[in-house]
Design an enzyme around this catalytic site. Structure first.
Site, short mmCIF file in Angstrom:
data_model
loop_
_atom_site.label_atom_id
_atom_site.label_comp_id
_atom_site.label_asym_id
_atom_site.label_seq_id
_atom_site.Cartn_x
_atom_site.Cartn_y
_atom_site.Cartn_z
N CYS A 57 59.73 8.03 27.89
CA CYS A 57 60.84 8.90 28.26
C CYS A 57 60.69 9.45 29.66
O CYS A 57 61.61 9.41 30.47
CB CYS A 57 60.96 10.04 27.26
SG CYS A 57 62.28 11.21 27.66
N HIS A 75 88.77 29.16 28.10
CA HIS A 75 89.91 28.56 28.78
C HIS A 75 89.86 28.81 30.29
O HIS A 75 89.52 29.91 30.71
CB HIS A 75 91.21 29.14 28.22
CG HIS A 75 92.43 28.51 28.79
ND1 HIS A 75 92.88 27.27 28.41
CD2 HIS A 75 93.30 28.96 29.74
CE1 HIS A 75 93.97 26.96 29.08
NE2 HIS A 75 94.25 27.99 29.89
N GLU A 131 87.18 23.72 24.63
CA GLU A 131 88.03 24.51 23.75
C GLU A 131 88.86 23.63 22.81
O GLU A 131 89.34 24.08 21.78
CB GLU A 131 88.95 25.42 24.56
CG GLU A 131 89.99 24.70 25.39
CD GLU A 131 90.88 25.66 26.16
OE1 GLU A 131 91.32 26.68 25.58
OE2 GLU A 131 91.15 25.40 27.35
N GLU A 156 74.42 2.10 30.02
CA GLU A 156 74.04 3.09 31.03
C GLU A 156 73.73 2.43 32.37
O GLU A 156 74.17 2.90 33.43
CB GLU A 156 72.85 3.91 30.53
CG GLU A 156 73.22 4.83 29.38
CD GLU A 156 72.02 5.48 28.70
OE1 GLU A 156 72.22 6.48 27.98
OE2 GLU A 156 70.89 4.98 28.86
N CYS A 199 64.25 7.96 29.64
CA CYS A 199 65.33 8.94 29.72
C CYS A 199 65.41 9.65 31.07
O CYS A 199 66.49 9.77 31.66
CB CYS A 199 65.15 10.00 28.64
SG CYS A 199 64.53 9.42 27.07
N LYS A 256 66.08 7.32 34.24
CA LYS A 256 67.43 6.81 34.02
C LYS A 256 68.48 7.85 34.37
O LYS A 256 69.46 7.58 35.07
CB LYS A 256 67.55 6.35 32.56
CG LYS A 256 68.91 5.85 32.10
CD LYS A 256 69.84 6.94 31.60
CE LYS A 256 69.28 7.81 30.51
NZ LYS A 256 69.20 7.21 29.19
N TYR A 263 72.53 1.45 24.33
CA TYR A 263 72.34 2.56 25.26
C TYR A 263 72.00 2.05 26.66
O TYR A 263 72.66 2.37 27.65
CB TYR A 263 71.15 3.42 24.83
CG TYR A 263 71.31 4.37 23.69
CD1 TYR A 263 71.30 5.74 23.91
CD2 TYR A 263 71.42 3.94 22.38
CE1 TYR A 263 71.39 6.64 22.87
CE2 TYR A 263 71.51 4.83 21.33
CZ TYR A 263 71.49 6.18 21.57
OH TYR A 263 71.57 7.08 20.53
#
Length: 535
Positions: A104, A510, A515, A248, A109, A112, A244
């Site tokens: 990772c 908002h 939302e 990616e 991860c 990347k 993945y």
């Protein structure tokens, strides 16, 4: 907590567990090997009751996310004496190169995501024109980006070494292998060997990128090499895969490479195992952002071009032979557990016959007393945060006097496509298959406010899956900007058993995309579940 028969207590009456979760291999059946592990096995003891014949209470093979978490929890929380064995640092892995931090941090991860950040600027600059920013002659220097990325990874590698040091874990650098159930041998960098006697062994060696078995496979690169390319090639880039990593990197190369990017895969859509509606949305986005998507494509061979200027990828579509001249071929066709050549056969640790994953019970115990395994090497849910959880649960089981199962319910995950996909809980298809009774589906697609001025035609997708009889929200999915940040918060709500009524009663922020998750009042469709689980 869910009362699903496949989620509650891992259905102990069966030797199979099907996890309705998103992971590198969603919907995979994982073997529960409790039948090969004695239910009466005693919990391992701490350092205070150790026999003098042992050097350590625990030797961990692998200093990735799971291994480091387990090792430092064992020392800091339970006063165990621990050594953690890891191969020397390097950006590209091999049978003798690894590094503290693991996949990772070093070649997964983290690097990347850094390249994803870099590639996103291409679209940001384009969007900026709609907001009256004027610029000319933008250029990008790949080599400089990769160097900066490498510097950051080296820094993180140092941090992981310090984590072990500060936790009083002995970090031993070398290649470790098991001699017997209480002995680990390390081949050190200078070629010498050292043996450690230990009460417990934890295998946390992770996984390794795999290649297709086709002629010329050695001419392709994997994600390891892709993250450390010194320069981008002349000509198109071909990526093989639909998961993945493939999707990616398609976005990374599309944003930073001047030549076309092609994505080849066998199925009809990318990201198998994710929500079908989200899969289609992602595929549409890949195409609209300029990636050449080639479904139903079967790679057959790779060869060097006669003129020496790159490669030729040969593939077939519905039996018709085709080819593409390109500058680079990347295989993003999966990863396999790093379980071979570490001595498991010497002690009889059981492996899955198809994947070579180490078989463990629900407490991460193998069939050999005192040998445990966590993380990708077990091929359960191959995500870094899951390895961390498994490492913590192991430490408590082994040294805390309390057998502890990792909790695999409602694990959120993200795919850092552009824009990203994030998800937690059941997909629409999984929910229908798992539960009895009506399943309500709420879907919202809208053009983000930013794009109304920038001119981009892309839409955000948001989706809620609700078990109608209980009103429980059992799935949240999003494709759009900031999806991982938004869904991480929603994962807490699902973990706590939030209902649709509670979502509806929550005040939104908002103006924001988030939302929308608390303002979806109109049901898009209702489906009847074909399963037996109830809430």
């Amino acid at each position: 907590m869910l009362t699903s028969s496949r989620l509650r207590n891992a259905k102990r009456s069966s030797n199979m567990i099907r996890l309705p979760l998103h992971c590198l291999k969603p919907n995979t059946i994982y073997h529960n090997t409790s039948s090969i592990v004695s239910s009466t096995r005693s919990i391992s003891v701490s350092a205070k009751t150790m026999s003098d014949s042992f050097d350590y209470d625990l030797v961990t093979l692998g200093a990735g996310s799971g291994g480091v978490r387990a090792s430092r929890f064992a020392t800091t929380l339970y006063n165990a004496k621990v050594a953690c064995v890891e191969m020397p640092f390097g950006l590209v892995s091999s049978d003798k190169i690894g590094g503290a931090g693991g996949t990772c941090v070093i070649r997964g991860c983290v690097p990347k995501k850094l390249l994803v950040y870099g590639s996103e600027f291409a679209d940001s600059f384009q969007d900026a024109k709609g907001f009256a920013w004027n610029y000319d002659n933008l250029t990008h220097d790949w080599a400089t980006l990769v160097k900066s990325k490498g510097n950051e990874i080296e820094r993180l590698n140092g941090i992981y070494k310090n984590i072990l040091k500060n936790s009083k874990v002995d970090h031993v650098e070398g290649k470790g292998s098991i001699v017997d159930a209480n002995t680990v041998e390390i081949e050190l960098a200078d070629g010498s060997k050292r043996q450690l006697r230990t009460k417990n062994i934890l295998i946390a060696t992770g996984g390794v990128a795999t290649r297709l078995s086709i002629p010329g496979a050695d001419l392709a690169i994997t994600s390891d090499e892709a993250l450390s390319l010194e320069s981008l090639p002349e000509g198109p880039i071909a990526i093989l895969g639909a998961g993945y990593i493939a999707t990616e990197f398609a976005g990374i190369f599309r944003g930073l490479h001047k030549d076309p990017v092609h994505l080849f895969f066998r199925g009809d859509k990318v990201l198998r195992g994710f929500d079908e509606e989200c899969r289609g949305h992602i595929q549409d986005n890949l195409i609209s952002r300029g990636i050449n998507v080639s479904p139903l494509s079967v790679p057959t061979s790779i060869e060097r071009r006669v003129d020496g200027k790159g490669l030729t990828l040969h593939y077939s579509v519905n039996g018709e032979a085709k080819s593409l001249d390109c500058g680079l071929v990347m295989m993003a066709t999966g990863r396999s557990p790093r379980s071979l050549e570490i001595g498991l056969e010497k002690v009889g640790v059981a492996l899955d016959p198809k994947t070579d994953a180490i078989q463990v019970d629900s407490y991460s115990r193998t069939n050999v007393s005192g040998i445990w395994a966590v993380g990708d090497v077990t091929n359960r849910v191959n995500l870094t945060p899951v390895a961390l959880m498994e490492g913590g649960a192991f430490a408590k089981s082994c040294f805390g006097g309390e057998l502890t199962q990792p909790d695999y319910q409602f694990i959120p995950s993200a795919v850092f496509t552009q824009p990203p996909l994030a998800t937690v809980g059941f997909t629409e298809e999984q929910a229908v298959k798992e539960f009895a009774g009506p399943i309500d589906v709420y879907v919202s697609k809208f053009r983000p406010m930013k794009y109304t001025i920038s001119g981009r035609k892309e839409q955000t997708l948001m989706k809620l899956i609700v078990h109608a009889d209980s009103d429980r929200v059992i799935g949240c999915h999003m494709v759009g900007a900031d999806a991982p940040e938004i869904v991480q918060g929603l994962a807490i709500a699902l973990k706590c058993g939030a209902t649709k009524a509670q979502f509806d009663s929550t005040i939104g922020i908002h103006p924001s995309a988030a939302e929308e998750f608390v303002t979806m009042r109109s049901r898009t469709r209702q489906l009847m579940g074909s399963g037996s689980s109830k809430l």
